[in-house]
Scaffold this motif. Structure first.
Motif, PDB file in Angstrom:
ATOM      1  N   TYR B  32       0.870  -1.163   0.000  1.00  0.00           N
ATOM      2  CA  TYR B  32       0.000   0.000   0.000  1.00  0.00           C
ATOM      3  C   TYR B  32       0.914   1.222   0.000  1.00  0.00           C
ATOM      4  O   TYR B  32       1.875   1.290   0.757  1.00  0.00           O
ATOM      5  N   PHE B  34       1.525   5.526  -0.113  1.00  0.00           N
ATOM      6  CA  PHE B  34       0.950   6.783   0.334  1.00  0.00           C
ATOM      7  C   PHE B  34       1.924   7.922   0.051  1.00  0.00           C
ATOM      8  O   PHE B  34       3.140   7.745   0.066  1.00  0.00           O
ATOM      9  N   TYR B  36       2.341  11.738   1.842  1.00  0.00           N
ATOM     10  CA  TYR B  36       1.910  12.683   2.859  1.00  0.00           C
ATOM     11  C   TYR B  36       2.699  13.980   2.677  1.00  0.00           C
ATOM     12  O   TYR B  36       3.849  13.966   2.232  1.00  0.00           O
ATOM     13  N   LEU B  46      -2.516  13.517   4.499  1.00  0.00           N
ATOM     14  CA  LEU B  46      -2.536  12.571   3.393  1.00  0.00           C
ATOM     15  C   LEU B  46      -2.876  13.282   2.090  1.00  0.00           C
ATOM     16  O   LEU B  46      -3.886  13.981   1.999  1.00  0.00           O
ATOM     17  N   LYS B  49      -3.353   7.965  -1.958  1.00  0.00           N
ATOM     18  CA  LYS B  49      -2.954   6.613  -1.589  1.00  0.00           C
ATOM     19  C   LYS B  49      -3.267   5.660  -2.732  1.00  0.00           C
ATOM     20  O   LYS B  49      -4.139   5.919  -3.563  1.00  0.00           O
ATOM     21  N   PHE B  51      -4.007   1.508  -3.143  1.00  0.00           N
ATOM     22  CA  PHE B  51      -4.175   0.183  -2.554  1.00  0.00           C
ATOM     23  C   PHE B  51      -4.228  -0.869  -3.654  1.00  0.00           C
ATOM     24  O   PHE B  51      -3.609  -1.922  -3.548  1.00  0.00           O
ATOM     25  N   PHE B  90       6.522  13.231   2.088  1.00  0.00           N
ATOM     26  CA  PHE B  90       6.945  11.893   2.486  1.00  0.00           C
ATOM     27  C   PHE B  90       6.171  10.842   1.702  1.00  0.00           C
ATOM     28  O   PHE B  90       4.943  10.877   1.640  1.00  0.00           O
TER      29      PHE B  90
END
Lengths: 112, 118
Positions: B32, B34, B36, B46, B49, B51, B90
């Motif tokens: 997963y 992400f 940020y 956030l 993302k 998935f 990040f």
């Protein structure tokens, strides 16, 4: 509207004096996490709770403890803060495993 | 164990120019993923993302990211940056729990500091 709340936002403590940081959530999420972020570094996971089950990262010092008295609250206790523990401490929550983590604004800890 | 690499520590972009922030991950299966963003003294917000499904994901504030399995990458893009985009970005990897009852924390890259020039 704040969903993950951290208190206080700034905490100053003395070398060796125990300190507790607080995190609360209004999301009713199962999982709560504590991360440590030192200056100019990435957040590093310390531990997390899945409901009442505590999961400690292998390299988290014993000086760091956590409590989760109910779904909404989670505390980070630093028993004897050292100068090297000065950092931003971030709390996050997620509904369940594999779900997005939502972060609080952080508590910046200064150790004198 | 999984790891995340953000090869650029600092990036400077002119306001209105396009942006791409690089992220590479190491993990045995599809993780997963992400992105940020963190403004100075603030927590993490956030942006987007991934998935599963469509490999091009749209996020908030006009950001998008593309998952490329063959390159183990998840680069963040924005067609036109604004001065308010200056922040630390990040990339993070999350993995499914093995136990079925717990959850894993995120593994973060070291971050990319974005500077916007007028």
């Amino acid at each position: 509207d704040a969903m993950v709340i951290q208190n206080p936002r700034y905490q100053v403590t003395q070398f060796g004096k125990p300190v507790t940081l607080s995190c609360s959530q209004t999301l009713n999420h199962n999982v709560m996490y504590w991360y440590q972020q030192k200056s100019s570094q990435a957040p590093k996971l310390l531990f997390h709770y899945y409901d009442k089950d505590f999961n400690n990262e292998a390299d988290t010092p014993d000086n760091f403890q956590s409590r989760r008295p109910n779904t909404s609250f989670c505390f980070l206790d630093i028993r004897s803060p050292g100068l090297g523990d000065a950092a931003m401490y971030l709390c996050a929550t997620s509904r369940d495993m594999e779900d997005t983590q939502y972060f609080g604004p952080g508590t910046r800890l200064t150790v004198l | 164990a999984q790891s995340v690499t953000q090869p650029d520590i600092h990036i400077t972009v002119s306001e209105g120019a396009s942006l791409e922030l690089r992220c590479n991950y190491s993990y045995g299966a599809t993780p997963y993923l992400f992105w940020y963003v963190q403004s100075p003294g603030q927590g993490l917000q956030l942006l987007l993302k991934y998935f599963s499904g469509d490999t091009l994901v749209q996020g908030i504030k006009g950001f998008e990211a593309e998952f490329k399995r063959s390159q183990s990458s998840f680069n963040l893009r924005k067609p036109s940056v604004h001065w308010s985009d200056a922040a630390e970005y990040f990339c993070a990897v999350g993995t499914p729990s093995y136990s079925g009852g717990g959850a894993d924390g995120l593994t973060f890259g070291k971050g990319t500091h974005l500077i916007i020039q007028p």
